[in-house]
Write a protein that holds these residues in place. Structure first.
Motif, PDB file in Angstrom:
ATOM      1  N   ARG A 146       0.827  -1.214   0.000  1.00 61.98           N
ATOM      2  CA  ARG A 146       0.000   0.000   0.000  1.00 61.98           C
ATOM      3  C   ARG A 146       0.865   1.269   0.000  1.00 61.98           C
ATOM      4  O   ARG A 146       0.916   2.005   0.999  1.00 61.98           O
ATOM      5  N   PRO A 147       1.559   1.550  -1.109  1.00 64.67           N
ATOM      6  CA  PRO A 147       2.522   2.669  -1.154  1.00 64.67           C
ATOM      7  C   PRO A 147       1.963   4.018  -0.711  1.00 64.67           C
ATOM      8  O   PRO A 147       2.694   4.834  -0.147  1.00 64.67           O
ATOM      9  N   LYS A 148       0.674   4.264  -0.952  1.00 65.77           N
ATOM     10  CA  LYS A 148       0.102   5.565  -0.571  1.00 65.77           C
ATOM     11  C   LYS A 148      -0.056   5.708   0.937  1.00 65.77           C
ATOM     12  O   LYS A 148      -0.152   6.819   1.458  1.00 65.77           O
ATOM     13  N   ASP A 149      -0.112   4.605   1.636  1.00 72.03           N
ATOM     14  CA  ASP A 149      -0.215   4.594   3.098  1.00 72.03           C
ATOM     15  C   ASP A 149       0.478   3.323   3.574  1.00 72.03           C
ATOM     16  O   ASP A 149      -0.168   2.356   3.954  1.00 72.03           O
ATOM     17  N   PRO A 150       1.816   3.307   3.541  1.00 76.48           N
ATOM     18  CA  PRO A 150       2.583   2.056   3.658  1.00 76.48           C
ATOM     19  C   PRO A 150       2.265   1.211   4.889  1.00 76.48           C
ATOM     20  O   PRO A 150       2.044   1.725   5.987  1.00 76.48           O
ATOM     21  N   SER A 192      -5.750   4.304  14.942  1.00 73.89           N
ATOM     22  CA  SER A 192      -5.811   4.543  13.500  1.00 73.89           C
ATOM     23  C   SER A 192      -4.447   4.274  12.883  1.00 73.89           C
ATOM     24  O   SER A 192      -3.429   4.215  13.569  1.00 73.89           O
ATOM     25  N   GLY A 193      -4.445   4.104  11.561  1.00 76.21           N
ATOM     26  CA  GLY A 193      -3.193   3.864  10.853  1.00 76.21           C
ATOM     27  C   GLY A 193      -2.830   2.393  10.793  1.00 76.21           C
ATOM     28  O   GLY A 193      -3.512   1.524  11.342  1.00 76.21           O
ATOM     29  N   GLY A 194      -1.714   2.107  10.111  1.00 77.68           N
ATOM     30  CA  GLY A 194      -1.294   0.738   9.875  1.00 77.68           C
ATOM     31  C   GLY A 194      -1.004  -0.068  11.114  1.00 77.68           C
ATOM     32  O   GLY A 194      -1.102  -1.296  11.098  1.00 77.68           O
ATOM     33  N   VAL A 195      -0.645   0.600  12.228  1.00 79.38           N
ATOM     34  CA  VAL A 195      -0.301  -0.149  13.440  1.00 79.38           C
ATOM     35  C   VAL A 195      -1.514  -0.841  14.050  1.00 79.38           C
ATOM     36  O   VAL A 195      -1.376  -1.737  14.874  1.00 79.38           O
ATOM     37  N   VAL A 196      -2.718  -0.424  13.664  1.00 74.55           N
ATOM     38  CA  VAL A 196      -3.930  -1.023  14.195  1.00 74.55           C
ATOM     39  C   VAL A 196      -4.045  -2.479  13.742  1.00 74.55           C
ATOM     40  O   VAL A 196      -4.478  -3.346  14.490  1.00 74.55           O
ATOM     41  N   TRP A 197      -3.625  -2.737  12.498  1.00 71.93           N
ATOM     42  CA  TRP A 197      -3.774  -4.075  11.935  1.00 71.93           C
ATOM     43  C   TRP A 197      -2.602  -4.960  12.359  1.00 71.93           C
ATOM     44  O   TRP A 197      -1.447  -4.598  12.184  1.00 71.93           O
ATOM     45  N   HIS A 204      -3.585  -9.164   4.936  1.00 71.29           N
ATOM     46  CA  HIS A 204      -4.612  -8.794   3.961  1.00 71.29           C
ATOM     47  C   HIS A 204      -4.373  -7.379   3.432  1.00 71.29           C
ATOM     48  O   HIS A 204      -4.505  -7.121   2.227  1.00 71.29           O
ATOM     49  N   ARG A 205      -3.998  -6.477   4.319  1.00 68.51           N
ATOM     50  CA  ARG A 205      -3.793  -5.096   3.902  1.00 68.51           C
ATOM     51  C   ARG A 205      -2.489  -4.922   3.128  1.00 68.51           C
ATOM     52  O   ARG A 205      -2.391  -4.075   2.250  1.00 68.51           O
ATOM     53  N   TRP A 206      -1.490  -5.708   3.431  1.00 70.91           N
ATOM     54  CA  TRP A 206      -0.236  -5.628   2.672  1.00 70.91           C
ATOM     55  C   TRP A 206      -0.447  -6.084   1.233  1.00 70.91           C
ATOM     56  O   TRP A 206       0.032  -5.443   0.298  1.00 70.91           O
ATOM     57  N   VAL A 207      -1.168  -7.170   1.025  1.00 72.77           N
ATOM     58  CA  VAL A 207      -1.438  -7.640  -0.343  1.00 72.77           C
ATOM     59  C   VAL A 207      -2.326  -6.645  -1.069  1.00 72.77           C
ATOM     60  O   VAL A 207      -2.100  -6.328  -2.244  1.00 72.77           O
ATOM     61  N   GLY A 208      -3.339  -6.133  -0.390  1.00 68.98           N
ATOM     62  CA  GLY A 208      -4.201  -5.116  -0.972  1.00 68.98           C
ATOM     63  C   GLY A 208      -5.086  -5.650  -2.088  1.00 68.98           C
ATOM     64  O   GLY A 208      -5.219  -6.856  -2.305  1.00 68.98           O
ATOM     65  N   GLY A 209      -5.707  -4.722  -2.817  1.00 68.22           N
ATOM     66  CA  GLY A 209      -6.585  -5.109  -3.908  1.00 68.22           C
ATOM     67  C   GLY A 209      -7.760  -5.927  -3.407  1.00 68.22           C
ATOM     68  O   GLY A 209      -8.452  -5.535  -2.464  1.00 68.22           O
ATOM     69  N   HIS A 210      -7.980  -7.088  -4.012  1.00 63.64           N
ATOM     70  CA  HIS A 210      -9.101  -7.917  -3.613  1.00 63.64           C
ATOM     71  C   HIS A 210      -8.940  -8.521  -2.226  1.00 63.64           C
ATOM     72  O   HIS A 210      -9.930  -8.985  -1.634  1.00 63.64           O
ATOM     73  N   MET A 211      -7.749  -8.523  -1.694  1.00 64.17           N
ATOM     74  CA  MET A 211      -7.550  -9.093  -0.358  1.00 64.17           C
ATOM     75  C   MET A 211      -8.110  -8.198   0.748  1.00 64.17           C
ATOM     76  O   MET A 211      -8.097  -8.557   1.924  1.00 64.17           O
ATOM     77  N   LEU A 212      -8.643  -7.039   0.385  1.00 59.52           N
ATOM     78  CA  LEU A 212      -9.265  -6.157   1.358  1.00 59.52           C
ATOM     79  C   LEU A 212     -10.751  -6.478   1.447  1.00 59.52           C
ATOM     80  O   LEU A 212     -11.487  -6.314   0.485  1.00 59.52           O
ATOM     81  N   GLY A 213     -11.215  -6.955   2.582  1.00 58.65           N
ATOM     82  CA  GLY A 213     -12.641  -7.144   2.781  1.00 58.65           C
ATOM     83  C   GLY A 213     -13.164  -8.528   2.453  1.00 58.65           C
ATOM     84  O   GLY A 213     -12.417  -9.485   2.248  1.00 58.65           O
ATOM     85  N   GLY A 214     -14.492  -8.617   2.371  1.00 62.24           N
ATOM     86  CA  GLY A 214     -15.167  -9.894   2.238  1.00 62.24           C
ATOM     87  C   GLY A 214     -14.890 -10.651   0.964  1.00 62.24           C
ATOM     88  O   GLY A 214     -15.020 -11.879   0.928  1.00 62.24           O
TER      89      GLY A 214
END
Length: 288
Positions: A146-150, A192-197, A204-214
């Motif tokens: 997630r380069p825009k919010d690493p 808030s922010g990446g440290v929450v996850w 899931h958030r590192w892979v991004g795209g379809h890996m976000l959510g259901g």
């Protein structure tokens, strides 16, 4: 006899090919999209009403164990030699890791629209078309880091922090549970922010795209990720002998979680199976 699940790095060239071909055949038959639909249906947050089984609940681990088993059985009906390997994201932490190769999962999405253009699941091959999703677009998407919010993948220390907790789960049995192995592994935090996850969620958030959510099942890496998560449950059980799934009894009528979580011996939708029955997988598969 129990079959084995390997580290994805240990797969031979033939094993990689057969795994990919089995995934593509399930997709061709229309069976794969049923798994996507099921995960979307059961991705219920603790801010919603009703029963939760897949996420933000004690059943996170047994639910995904059964879900993974159902997918694996479908793959093995195509090719009996196939099992779902695991991705150790504490070690294979870069886009150059073997699982992202052209002969397995393909790589990152392109910058403009996050479309995966490499590997067997690239849209251009027309063999992996996204049909069930919560967003538009027929192509598989990824956005590594997630380069825009690493955000970085979890470390071995992050995982160790979860594994050392001797209690399976604790009240209020949801995303706010501060004690217990389940939520420390599933990875819901506050702020808030990446440290929450943490752990599972951060991957899931590192892979991004379809890996976000259901709709995350649209990315085949979902299964390799959850195979590793399942392995951690096994390791936790060996480390804390005698520790069991909690809650043992369902929350009472005055509890905010009344009829919202599944107790150890209660049926876990959508299957006629209890968490207790899923605690031991040794007769079905083992990890190597």
């Amino acid at each position: 006899m129990a079959y084995t699940r390997k580290n994805v790095n240990k797969l031979t060239r033939t094993e990689r090919r057969r795994l990919v071909e089995a995934f593509l055949e399930l997709k061709r038959r229309g069976e794969y999209d049923e798994f996507v639909r099921m995960h979307i249906e059961y991705y219920v947050s603790d801010g919603e009403g009703g029963l939760r089984t897949a996420h933000m609940a004690p059943t996170f681990l047994p639910w995904h164990r059964r879900f993974l088993l159902d997918l694996e059985r479908a793959l093995r009906r195509v090719d009996s030699s196939v099992s779902v390997p695991y991705w150790d994201w504490t070690r294979d932490r870069t886009p150059s890791a073997a699982l992202w190769g052209d002969d397995l999962l393909g790589g990152n999405g392109r910058r403009s629209d996050h479309q995966v253009t490499t590997g067997p699941f690239a849209y251009r091959h027309k063999k992996w078309v996204v049909k069930e999703s919560v967003t538009d677009g027929a192509y598989l998407m990824r956005d590594f880091g997630r380069p825009k919010d690493p955000v970085a993948l979890p470390t071995a220390d992050d995982l160790a922090e979860a594994l050392k907790d001797p209690v399976y789960d604790s009240a209020p049995w949801n995303s706010t549970s501060e004690d217990g192995f389940r939520n420390k592994l599933e990875g819901w935090g506050r702020g808030s922010g990446g440290v929450v996850w943490r752990n599972h969620n951060r991957v899931h958030r590192w892979v991004g795209g379809h890996m976000l959510g259901g709709a995350s099942v649209n990315d085949p890496v979902f299964w390799l990720h959850h195979s590793f998560v399942d392995l951690q449950w096994s390791r936790w059980q060996k480390r804390h002998r005698g520790a069991r799934y909690l809650p043992e009894a369902p929350p009472g009528p005055r509890d905010r979680q009344y009829r919202r979580v599944v107790a150890r011996h209660e049926r876990m939708p959508p299957w006629d199976v209890t968490p207790d029955e899923l605690e031991d997988h040794s007769g079905i598969y083992r990890y190597v």
